[in-house]
Design a protein around this motif. Structure first.
Motif, mmCIF file in Angstrom:
data_model
loop_
_atom_site.group_PDB
_atom_site.id
_atom_site.type_symbol
_atom_site.label_atom_id
_atom_site.label_comp_id
_atom_site.label_asym_id
_atom_site.label_seq_id
_atom_site.Cartn_x
_atom_site.Cartn_y
_atom_site.Cartn_z
ATOM 1 N N ALA A 33 -12.310 11.078 -3.267
ATOM 2 C CA ALA A 33 -11.319 11.898 -3.947
ATOM 3 C C ALA A 33 -11.979 13.222 -4.325
ATOM 4 O O ALA A 33 -13.196 13.288 -4.528
ATOM 5 C CB ALA A 33 -10.809 11.183 -5.193
ATOM 6 N N ALA A 52 -6.228 12.420 -4.115
ATOM 7 C CA ALA A 52 -6.770 11.165 -3.623
ATOM 8 C C ALA A 52 -7.328 11.294 -2.209
ATOM 9 O O ALA A 52 -7.065 12.276 -1.508
ATOM 10 C CB ALA A 52 -5.680 10.091 -3.651
ATOM 11 N N GLN A 53 -8.069 10.278 -1.817
ATOM 12 C CA GLN A 53 -8.683 10.275 -0.498
ATOM 13 C C GLN A 53 -7.649 10.509 0.602
ATOM 14 O O GLN A 53 -7.905 11.249 1.552
ATOM 15 C CB GLN A 53 -9.395 8.930 -0.256
ATOM 16 C CG GLN A 53 -10.677 8.729 -1.031
ATOM 17 C CD GLN A 53 -10.484 8.242 -2.459
ATOM 18 O OE1 GLN A 53 -9.417 8.374 -3.049
ATOM 19 N NE2 GLN A 53 -11.540 7.658 -3.022
ATOM 20 N N ARG A 102 -11.277 6.036 -7.153
ATOM 21 C CA ARG A 102 -9.877 6.376 -6.958
ATOM 22 C C ARG A 102 -9.400 7.236 -8.120
ATOM 23 O O ARG A 102 -9.729 6.949 -9.269
ATOM 24 C CB ARG A 102 -9.023 5.105 -6.870
ATOM 25 C CG ARG A 102 -9.351 4.267 -5.649
ATOM 26 C CD ARG A 102 -8.357 3.115 -5.497
ATOM 27 N NE ARG A 102 -8.610 2.355 -4.292
ATOM 28 C CZ ARG A 102 -8.178 2.692 -3.091
ATOM 29 N NH1 ARG A 102 -7.448 3.777 -2.935
ATOM 30 N NH2 ARG A 102 -8.458 1.947 -2.036
#
Length: 125
Positions: A33, A52-53, A102
């Motif tokens: 992230a 986020a990723q 996360r």
């Protein structure tokens, strides 16, 4: 070598726009992230936005919500912060950072493992 390199800062008039970029290398950025932070003279560093990723989740500080937009391009290993309706109080050094956590877990600054060197944004007439 892990690197995050910010670019796109500079001087802009109030009400203007800038797009900051952050280029990542040396690690698998898609697994991290990304957060943008800023620090004004004499103030503590504060969170501005995070993504986020997968880019499916984003969050913004109340002070920038509706004016800033965070995005990322994992294939190009690039992250962006589009800043609009800029105000003098947005003047700061802006940093991008990466965390393996996360963003839904609300990582703190200390959870961010990699940091860029920062770039100056000055909003002034």
């Amino acid at each position: 070598e892990v690197q995050l390199v910010e670019s796109g800062g500079g001087l802009v008039h109030p009400g203007g726009s800038l797009r900051l970029s952050c280029a990542a290398s040396g690690f698998t950025v898609a697994g991290y992230a990304i957060g943008w932070f800023r620090q004004a003279p004499g103030k503590e560093r504060e969170a501005v936005s995070c993504i986020a990723q997968s880019a499916r989740y984003t969050d913004y500080a109340a002070s920038v919500k509706g004016r800033f937009t965070i995005s990322r391009d994992n294939r190009r290993r690039m992250m962006f912060l589009r800043m609009g309706s800029l105000k003098p109080e947005d003047t700061s050094v802006y940093y991008c950072a990466a965390t393996g956590r996360r963003v839904s877990s609300s990582p703190s600054q200390k959870d961010y493992e990699y940091w860029g060197q920062g770039i100056q944004v000055t909003v002034s007439s």
